[in-house]
Design an enzyme around this catalytic site. Structure first.
Site, PDB file in Angstrom:
ATOM      1  N   ASN A 267     -44.934 -42.001  66.953  1.00  0.00           N
ATOM      2  CA  ASN A 267     -43.832 -42.762  66.351  1.00  0.00           C
ATOM      3  C   ASN A 267     -43.006 -41.803  65.492  1.00  0.00           C
ATOM      4  O   ASN A 267     -43.434 -41.401  64.413  1.00  0.00           O
ATOM      5  CB  ASN A 267     -44.436 -43.891  65.497  1.00  0.00           C
ATOM      6  CG  ASN A 267     -43.392 -44.652  64.715  1.00  0.00           C
ATOM      7  OD1 ASN A 267     -42.184 -44.540  64.989  1.00  0.00           O
ATOM      8  ND2 ASN A 267     -43.827 -45.436  63.741  1.00  0.00           N
ATOM      9  N   TRP A 268     -41.848 -41.462  65.978  1.00  0.00           N
ATOM     10  CA  TRP A 268     -41.004 -40.470  65.271  1.00  0.00           C
ATOM     11  C   TRP A 268     -40.257 -41.075  64.089  1.00  0.00           C
ATOM     12  O   TRP A 268     -39.611 -40.352  63.341  1.00  0.00           O
ATOM     13  CB  TRP A 268     -40.010 -39.837  66.254  1.00  0.00           C
ATOM     14  CG  TRP A 268     -40.639 -39.043  67.361  1.00  0.00           C
ATOM     15  CD1 TRP A 268     -41.972 -38.802  67.553  1.00  0.00           C
ATOM     16  CD2 TRP A 268     -39.968 -38.363  68.436  1.00  0.00           C
ATOM     17  NE1 TRP A 268     -42.171 -38.025  68.666  1.00  0.00           N
ATOM     18  CE2 TRP A 268     -40.948 -37.747  69.228  1.00  0.00           C
ATOM     19  CE3 TRP A 268     -38.627 -38.236  68.811  1.00  0.00           C
ATOM     20  CZ2 TRP A 268     -40.634 -36.999  70.368  1.00  0.00           C
ATOM     21  CZ3 TRP A 268     -38.309 -37.498  69.948  1.00  0.00           C
ATOM     22  CH2 TRP A 268     -39.310 -36.891  70.715  1.00  0.00           C
ATOM     23  N   LYS A 269     -40.297 -42.370  63.962  1.00  0.00           N
ATOM     24  CA  LYS A 269     -39.606 -43.068  62.857  1.00  0.00           C
ATOM     25  C   LYS A 269     -38.133 -42.625  62.775  1.00  0.00           C
ATOM     26  O   LYS A 269     -37.521 -42.362  63.798  1.00  0.00           O
ATOM     27  CB  LYS A 269     -40.350 -42.826  61.538  1.00  0.00           C
ATOM     28  CG  LYS A 269     -41.850 -43.100  61.654  1.00  0.00           C
ATOM     29  CD  LYS A 269     -42.531 -43.220  60.326  1.00  0.00           C
ATOM     30  CE  LYS A 269     -44.022 -43.337  60.522  1.00  0.00           C
ATOM     31  NZ  LYS A 269     -44.748 -43.728  59.335  1.00  0.00           N
TER      32      LYS A 269
ATOM     33  N   HIS B 150     -44.369 -53.022  63.253  1.00  0.00           N
ATOM     34  CA  HIS B 150     -44.839 -51.867  62.482  1.00  0.00           C
ATOM     35  C   HIS B 150     -44.789 -52.227  60.998  1.00  0.00           C
ATOM     36  O   HIS B 150     -43.885 -52.953  60.561  1.00  0.00           O
ATOM     37  CB  HIS B 150     -43.959 -50.643  62.773  1.00  0.00           C
ATOM     38  CG  HIS B 150     -44.529 -49.397  62.159  1.00  0.00           C
ATOM     39  ND1 HIS B 150     -44.318 -49.083  60.839  1.00  0.00           N
ATOM     40  CD2 HIS B 150     -45.313 -48.418  62.672  1.00  0.00           C
ATOM     41  CE1 HIS B 150     -44.958 -47.951  60.567  1.00  0.00           C
ATOM     42  NE2 HIS B 150     -45.571 -47.523  61.666  1.00  0.00           N
TER      43      HIS B 150
ATOM     44  N   GLU C  42     -53.295 -50.526  61.960  1.00  0.00           N
ATOM     45  CA  GLU C  42     -52.746 -49.530  61.042  1.00  0.00           C
ATOM     46  C   GLU C  42     -52.874 -50.037  59.613  1.00  0.00           C
ATOM     47  O   GLU C  42     -52.002 -50.796  59.143  1.00  0.00           O
ATOM     48  CB  GLU C  42     -51.275 -49.274  61.365  1.00  0.00           C
ATOM     49  CG  GLU C  42     -51.051 -48.724  62.751  1.00  0.00           C
ATOM     50  CD  GLU C  42     -49.794 -47.869  62.806  1.00  0.00           C
ATOM     51  OE1 GLU C  42     -49.916 -46.684  63.097  1.00  0.00           O
ATOM     52  OE2 GLU C  42     -48.702 -48.393  62.525  1.00  0.00           O
TER      53      GLU C  42
ATOM     54  N   GLY D 123     -46.388 -38.991  61.248  1.00  0.00           N
ATOM     55  CA  GLY D 123     -45.996 -37.650  60.808  1.00  0.00           C
ATOM     56  C   GLY D 123     -46.435 -36.531  61.748  1.00  0.00           C
ATOM     57  O   GLY D 123     -45.634 -35.635  62.060  1.00  0.00           O
TER      58      GLY D 123
HETATM   59  C1  PEP Z   1     -47.218 -44.765  61.850  1.00  0.00           C
HETATM   60  O1  PEP Z   1     -46.064 -44.670  61.488  1.00  0.00           O
HETATM   61  O2  PEP Z   1     -47.492 -45.613  62.685  1.00  0.00           O
HETATM   62  C2  PEP Z   1     -48.241 -43.880  61.278  1.00  0.00           C
HETATM   63  C3  PEP Z   1     -49.462 -44.087  61.602  1.00  0.00           C
HETATM   64  O3  PEP Z   1     -47.796 -42.867  60.429  1.00  0.00           O
HETATM   65  P1  PEP Z   1     -48.649 -41.613  59.894  1.00  0.00           P
HETATM   66  O4  PEP Z   1     -49.423 -41.057  61.062  1.00  0.00           O
HETATM   67  O5  PEP Z   1     -47.654 -40.664  59.362  1.00  0.00           O
HETATM   68  O6  PEP Z   1     -49.586 -42.150  58.841  1.00  0.00           O
END
Ligand code: PEP
Length: 253
Positions: free
Chosen positions: A9-11, A97, A169, A237
């Site tokens: 997930n590049w956000k 999300h 998550e 990330g």
């Molecule tokens: C996400 O955005 O779904 C996530 C798990 O972020 P990170 O890996 O940066 O915690």
């Protein structure tokens, strides 16, 4: 057998050049693994979807979006429909999300509508569920996860459930560097599979893919993947660095 699934997930990151470079580096690094041993997807910002689809074409890497709207078209300024995502070559889409739930204020009901519309439009939704730290501390983790499942999958038949991936998550682990321990992840994944068994039966639950997300890195991916009910990883990330993301794909494969 559930084939592992790793999604990045590049956000709200990358630009037109770096999104294509990152996609190409993921394709090169996951050659021989993506599709054969592990499903791999990258989820760029909407505006780079088309160029990333082109960059990964004829590879085993799929592309997905980070969000979708439930209406197929009309006066909904700024929104993107399932049909539009399909049209530009998306396979997957995230629904619910935690950043959309907690930063953008999406309700449980809206997430459910988006998931239903995504499926109707031929996309494979990834439903994100997970509790805040204070909810965990108050002993409400199971109630929150069950509510996200119930509302996110509202009205979904067992047949349609086979197209859905669940991502657990914990919000306290996202972007914080604080990963859930493998045992914490396994406990919640087992809870989710039991919930799916109660609602959809053992066969559907046994085939359902449940990903873990929250500060996943090359260093902790293997231990997380070693858990019985962890079928893959949703990576934020660490998916922005091709080498790190490829290490995670290798660990999952
Ligand atoms: C996400 O955005 O779904 C996530 C798990 O972020 P990170 O890996 O940066 O915690």
């Amino acid at each position: 057998m559930r084939k592992p699934f790793v999604a990045g997930n590049w956000k709200e990151n990358t630009d037109s050049r770096s999104s294509v470079e990152l996609a190409k580096a993921v394709v090169a690094g996951s050659k021989g693994l993506a599709r054969e041993k592990v499903h791999v997807a990258v989820l760029p910002p909407f505006v780079y979807l088309s160029s990333v689809v082109q960059a990964v074409s004829s590879s085993g890497v799929a592309v997905g979006a980070q969000d979708v709207y439930f209406e197929p078209k009309g006066a909904f300024t700024g929104e993107i429909s399932p049909g539009m995502l399909k049209d530009v070559g998306c396979t997957y889409v995230l629904c619910g999300h935690s950043e959309r739930r907690h930063v953008l204020g999406e309700s449980d009901e809206l997430v459910g509508k988006k998931l239903t519309a995504a499926l109707g439009g031929g996309l494979l939704p990834i439903l994100c569920v997970g509790e805040l730290l204070e909810e965990r501390d108050r002993g409400q983790m199971e109630a929150v996860v069950a509510r996200h499942l119930k509302t996110g999958l509202a009205g979904l038949s067992a047949e349609k459930m086979s197209a859905v991936t669940i991502a657990y998550e914990p919000v306290w682990a996202i972007g914080t560097g604080r990963t859930a321990t493998p045992q914490q992840a396994q406990d919640v994944h087992a809870f989710i599979r039991n919930w799916l068994t109660d609602v959809y039966g053992a066969e559907v639950a046994g085939q359902a893919r449940i990903l873990y997300g929250g500060s996943v890195k090359g260093d902790n991916a293997r231990e997380l993947m070693a858990q019985e009910d962890v079928d893959g990883l949703l990576v934020g990330g660490a998916s922005l660095k091709a080498d790190e993301f490829v290490r995670i794909i290798q660990a999952a494969a």
